[in-house]
Scaffold this active site. Sequence first.
Site, mmCIF file in Angstrom:
data_model
loop_
_atom_site.group_PDB
_atom_site.id
_atom_site.type_symbol
_atom_site.label_atom_id
_atom_site.label_comp_id
_atom_site.label_asym_id
_atom_site.label_seq_id
_atom_site.Cartn_x
_atom_site.Cartn_y
_atom_site.Cartn_z
ATOM 1 N N ASP A 152 87.139 91.982 135.255
ATOM 2 C CA ASP A 152 86.918 91.633 133.851
ATOM 3 C C ASP A 152 88.068 92.236 133.048
ATOM 4 O O ASP A 152 88.267 93.456 133.079
ATOM 5 C CB ASP A 152 85.571 92.204 133.389
ATOM 6 N N VAL A 153 88.820 91.408 132.330
ATOM 7 C CA VAL A 153 90.007 91.916 131.633
ATOM 8 C C VAL A 153 89.659 92.877 130.501
ATOM 9 O O VAL A 153 90.543 93.585 129.999
ATOM 10 C CB VAL A 153 90.880 90.765 131.078
ATOM 11 N N TYR A 187 86.925 83.584 117.943
ATOM 12 C CA TYR A 187 88.005 83.108 118.813
ATOM 13 C C TYR A 187 89.320 83.011 118.042
ATOM 14 O O TYR A 187 90.368 83.458 118.507
ATOM 15 C CB TYR A 187 87.613 81.745 119.380
ATOM 16 N N LYS A 195 92.796 85.113 118.621
ATOM 17 C CA LYS A 195 94.035 84.433 118.985
ATOM 18 C C LYS A 195 95.163 84.745 118.001
ATOM 19 O O LYS A 195 96.324 84.861 118.397
ATOM 20 C CB LYS A 195 93.800 82.926 119.081
ATOM 21 N N THR A 253 88.369 71.700 129.421
ATOM 22 C CA THR A 253 87.959 72.805 130.282
ATOM 23 C C THR A 253 86.493 73.165 130.011
ATOM 24 O O THR A 253 85.898 72.694 129.034
ATOM 25 C CB THR A 253 88.821 74.057 130.052
#
Length: 306
Positions: free
Chosen positions: A53-54, A145, A149, A181
């Site tokens: 998990d990053v 999100y 970003k 995706t």
Amino acid sequence: MVVVTGASSGIGRASALAFAARGDRLVLAARGAADLAAVAAACGNDPVTVTADVTRRDDVEAVAAAALQRYGRIDVWVDSAAVMAYGKFEDVPAEVFDRVVTTDLLGPANVARVALRRFRAQDGGTLILVSSLLARITVPYVSAYTTAKWGARALTRTLRQETRDAPDIHVCMVAPGSVDTPIYASAANYAGFVGRPPPPVDSPERVAARIVRLADHPRAEVSVGLANRVIELGYTLLPPVYNALVTPLMRNGGLSRRRAEPGEGNVFRSEPRVEGGPGRFTRAQVSAVAVAATALVTLGVRRLRR
């Protein structure tokens, strides 16, 4: 050799397959062990897999350690790990918002920290961070999100400035628009409807091809998406028009008509992923988006001529 974090689905999966197809040695990492194993099997050539998990620094260190143990160096590191949450800002639980930002901003920071230390030690390497068109514009219903970003784009640019003393270290960003995706259907959802990629939609394979090209010929930033530049232009030059259009466009293009109960999706834990978006567009919906985009450009041209 190439490390891919976020390799279990979407752009990460397509990138792993693209690098494997040309014979590159791979270390693949993601949270979901079963999906990761399936990608490794599809790649062939016996890639190393690491369940990681990053958001956990020790996990990212373990990915690097596995690469060094098997291959002795890391030439390219691609990070595409990301999660998403739909809903108005005040409707998204704080813990969900925070986790999306942690994964999508602090995750790349964790990867960059480990990768750059290795690149410094071996005097070269290429880091490719998968960003988004939403690192340059804003849209409603995906505030966490978008916030992450924008932050990750700032981080990427800072890293390029700090590695100017090392000409063989490259920090690259690829910014796709809509891509088909699983991230949309897997997202946390407090918007009432399942998310989907608004048109025009690219395939993950197209983005992966650009990533492979960046690995061979590094560039600071690459945009992938037919409408990206037009959307950015409208956002920058025509804020009132953009703001008037973006919410109805997002409601009609970025949300399907399939209802969704409130839930955390895969934000906190891995879930099985199905490749492809949750719904396709009717001819009327595509036409509505095209008409709105045309109106935006027309208004912009008229304003610039005044």
